[in-house]
Design a protein around this motif. Structure first.
Motif, mmCIF file in Angstrom:
data_model
loop_
_atom_site.group_PDB
_atom_site.id
_atom_site.type_symbol
_atom_site.label_atom_id
_atom_site.label_comp_id
_atom_site.label_asym_id
_atom_site.label_seq_id
_atom_site.Cartn_x
_atom_site.Cartn_y
_atom_site.Cartn_z
ATOM 1 N N MET B 1 0.814 -1.228 0.000
ATOM 2 C CA MET B 1 0.000 0.000 0.000
ATOM 3 C C MET B 1 0.845 1.275 0.000
ATOM 4 N N PRO B 2 1.856 1.399 0.902
ATOM 5 C CA PRO B 2 2.707 2.595 0.830
ATOM 6 C C PRO B 2 3.395 2.695 -0.541
ATOM 7 N N LEU B 3 3.789 1.533 -1.137
ATOM 8 C CA LEU B 3 4.424 1.566 -2.457
ATOM 9 C C LEU B 3 3.477 2.166 -3.487
ATOM 10 N N VAL B 4 2.199 1.738 -3.449
ATOM 11 C CA VAL B 4 1.224 2.250 -4.411
ATOM 12 C C VAL B 4 1.057 3.761 -4.247
ATOM 13 N N LEU B 5 0.930 4.211 -2.993
ATOM 14 C CA LEU B 5 0.821 5.651 -2.721
ATOM 15 C C LEU B 5 2.034 6.396 -3.261
ATOM 16 N N ASP B 6 3.222 5.830 -2.997
ATOM 17 C CA ASP B 6 4.469 6.450 -3.433
ATOM 18 C C ASP B 6 4.498 6.561 -4.962
ATOM 19 N N LEU B 7 4.065 5.502 -5.635
ATOM 20 C CA LEU B 7 4.064 5.511 -7.103
ATOM 21 C C LEU B 7 3.111 6.572 -7.634
ATOM 22 N N PHE B 8 1.966 6.772 -6.946
ATOM 23 C CA PHE B 8 1.054 7.844 -7.339
ATOM 24 C C PHE B 8 1.737 9.201 -7.174
ATOM 25 N N GLY B 9 2.438 9.380 -6.065
ATOM 26 C CA GLY B 9 3.181 10.623 -5.844
ATOM 27 C C GLY B 9 4.180 10.870 -6.973
ATOM 28 N N LEU B 34 12.625 14.381 -17.708
ATOM 29 C CA LEU B 34 12.232 15.404 -16.735
ATOM 30 C C LEU B 34 11.148 14.864 -15.795
ATOM 31 N N ALA B 35 10.234 14.037 -16.330
ATOM 32 C CA ALA B 35 9.222 13.404 -15.476
ATOM 33 C C ALA B 35 9.890 12.521 -14.431
ATOM 34 N N GLY B 36 10.861 11.730 -14.876
ATOM 35 C CA GLY B 36 11.552 10.830 -13.958
ATOM 36 C C GLY B 36 12.310 11.602 -12.885
ATOM 37 N N LEU B 37 13.037 12.639 -13.305
ATOM 38 C CA LEU B 37 13.831 13.425 -12.353
ATOM 39 C C LEU B 37 12.930 14.093 -11.315
ATOM 40 N N THR B 38 11.789 14.632 -11.772
ATOM 41 C CA THR B 38 10.871 15.302 -10.848
ATOM 42 C C THR B 38 10.265 14.302 -9.868
ATOM 43 N N GLY B 39 9.891 13.132 -10.392
ATOM 44 C CA GLY B 39 9.210 12.150 -9.566
ATOM 45 C C GLY B 39 10.111 11.497 -8.536
ATOM 46 N N ILE B 40 11.323 11.134 -8.950
ATOM 47 C CA ILE B 40 12.160 10.363 -8.031
ATOM 48 C C ILE B 40 13.347 11.160 -7.488
ATOM 49 N N GLY B 41 13.551 12.404 -7.985
ATOM 50 C CA GLY B 41 14.720 13.200 -7.582
ATOM 51 C C GLY B 41 14.784 13.480 -6.091
ATOM 52 N N GLY B 42 13.650 13.852 -5.488
ATOM 53 C CA GLY B 42 13.645 14.170 -4.060
ATOM 54 C C GLY B 42 14.027 12.957 -3.218
ATOM 55 N N GLY B 43 13.489 11.803 -3.576
ATOM 56 C CA GLY B 43 13.814 10.578 -2.849
ATOM 57 C C GLY B 43 15.262 10.164 -3.020
ATOM 58 N N ILE B 44 15.820 10.424 -4.218
ATOM 59 C CA ILE B 44 17.219 10.069 -4.454
ATOM 60 C C ILE B 44 18.124 10.908 -3.551
ATOM 61 N N ILE B 45 17.879 12.229 -3.488
ATOM 62 C CA ILE B 45 18.687 13.088 -2.605
ATOM 63 C C ILE B 45 18.586 12.584 -1.162
ATOM 64 N N PHE B 61 9.372 -0.913 -10.495
ATOM 65 C CA PHE B 61 8.050 -0.303 -10.663
ATOM 66 C C PHE B 61 8.133 1.215 -10.810
ATOM 67 N N TYR B 62 9.190 1.818 -10.223
ATOM 68 C CA TYR B 62 9.324 3.272 -10.276
ATOM 69 C C TYR B 62 9.536 3.798 -11.693
ATOM 70 N N PHE B 63 9.805 2.894 -12.636
ATOM 71 C CA PHE B 63 9.995 3.335 -14.021
ATOM 72 C C PHE B 63 8.665 3.593 -14.726
ATOM 73 N N ILE B 64 7.587 3.020 -14.189
ATOM 74 C CA ILE B 64 6.305 3.115 -14.879
ATOM 75 C C ILE B 64 5.694 4.521 -14.806
ATOM 76 N N PRO B 65 5.613 5.147 -13.618
ATOM 77 C CA PRO B 65 4.940 6.456 -13.564
ATOM 78 C C PRO B 65 5.503 7.515 -14.517
ATOM 79 N N PRO B 66 6.856 7.661 -14.631
ATOM 80 C CA PRO B 66 7.349 8.684 -15.564
ATOM 81 C C PRO B 66 6.947 8.395 -17.011
#
Lengths: 208, 208, 208
Positions: B1-9, B34-45, B61-66
């Motif tokens: 469930m947290p993963l699904v929420l995170d993927l929506f974010g 740019l979609a990928g960087l925006t979506g996962i950039g904060g978590g990477i830092i 799975f994180y590759f799908i949303p961007p």
């Protein structure tokens, strides 16, 4: 004592961040964020490359200087501006301090002398670089009318060289910090600069 | 469930990246990046500072949303634009979610409460900051007509405070997420903002 | 041998950094710093995400190519410009090399194939992205008249796929490097590009 010095460095770098925020019309929260990024950004890059928890995240005291910097600029901006001259003196002290402590931390972590000097320079100039990049401004670091990185490079190189010769005493480090500080002040006073990226004989050639 | 929420974010942040790519005339690959960087950039830092492998690199799975964000903007850009209002609601949800999960992840890694709250805020605003910096635009984060960081700072601070009081249950975290979400929506609706970096009594002074 | 190839890659990426410094009127120190950041930046991001000491910090040889790049541009800038065509060939070689070695290093570190391919692409395009971001310029990576990331994405994906099938021999890697290199040269020669971020049927809609 080193912690207190470090916090002063973070504060004076932070003021430059808050002043830029003021100039760009950001709000007080942006001023705080830019002060924090400028003050602790260089050390974060250094520690992430060293594979260590960034110092600023290990000690909550690091939160105080950016708050003070943002408040100072909010209440006293023009006065702070008029004090740019004394502030540049403190910024020079921060530069001298950060390039020496950064180099030593890298050497103590087992980095080779070249990499350690590079990390020392990164600690010293990284915060200001992040400040300008994030505020969408060509970095001051690349301003050809001023030398900023050169004293830090010299200081970091000297520290790494002395370390290789076994001269790791605090007196040597203090002497190098003094040299970096003085060089930076002399560069400011006499507008020292280095040649452009292109030799003068090619200045007229169109580059695109 | 947290993963699904995170993927929506990641998806909703990603859409803001693809929309910016569309506005700047980038191509579909730039839109995806740019979609990928925006979506996962904060978590990477956040994860790099914590010394951990970034979540997005541990789970494909994180590759799908961007990809979905870039396709959505490619096929439906003006419709997506018209939906900016609902999208901002989802972005607010992402902000609320990322600042809470980021703070908790840092606390669980043994960071002190101040550093954990800072990392939570970084997770929440870092992706959007990278998006704007990389697209050569003054970050929305510094837009003085809007508050974006403030609800995240409050939420991250509350989570860290509750943690210190031993209140680590999911109900508390959900309540804080709700507060952040609501505050962000109220700020959008009523154009809440905070004072500029310089006090109003100094507004006319020239800063340079 | 891989070290020598890598150093050549750092050098040719470094020349693009020094040329940009020349165009923006930076001084010789800025030219050196930008050459270094362009040459080793992608690898640093890759290694930091992998949780390893960046290669460039483990081996002092990496300091030589940026120095050579800055000197070359200082003494021979217009000649270097006239050689942009051959330089782009070497840059294509660097791109091919970095996306393959980056992907393999991530796979060897135990990353999943998707994450490894992403890290390979990051290694290949990250230095140029940092170069443009730091010089306050919209990244070449997002230039819609050219494809730069696509050959790297294809190459990194192929390497990760072959790895999954057990095809880890040097011959396969060399073949993929050749494909990336050729694709990049063909893209340059025939001005290959991909569609914009917004479908052509929406081109007239105003996005803001």
């Amino acid at each position: 004592m080193p912690l207190v010095l470090d916090l002063f460095g973070v504060f004076f770098f932070g003021v430059s961040g808050s002043l830029l925020a003021a100039r760009r019309g950001f709000d007080i929260v942006g001023s705080l964020l830019l002060a924090g990024l400028t003050g602790i950004g260089g050390g974060i890059i250094r520690d992430v490359i060293l594979g260590q928890t960034p110092t600023a995240f290990a000690n909550p005291f690091y939160f105080i200087p950016p708050v003070l910097a943002a408040l100072l600029v909010f209440f006293l901006a023009p006065g702070v501006q008029r004090m740019m001259r004394p502030l540049l003196v403190f910024d020079a002290a921060g530069l001298a301090l950060f390039c020496i402590t950064g180099t030593i931390k890298a050497l103590e972590s087992g980095m080779n002398p070249f990499a350690s000097a590079l990390l020392g320079v990164t600690s010293a100039v990284g915060g200001g670089l992040l400040r300008d990049v994030v505020a969408n401004k060509t970095p001051e670091l690349f301003n050809p009318r001023d030398i900023y990185a050169v004293p830090a490079m010299l200081g970091a190189g000297l520290i790494a060289g002395f370390w290789g010769m076994g001269l790791t005493g605090g007196a040597w480090q203090l002497a190098v910090a003094g040299v970096v500080f003085l060089l930076r002040l002399l560069a400011l006073t006499f507008h020292w600069h280095v040649p452009r990226a292109v030799g003068p004989w090619h200045r007229d050639a169109t580059l695109n």
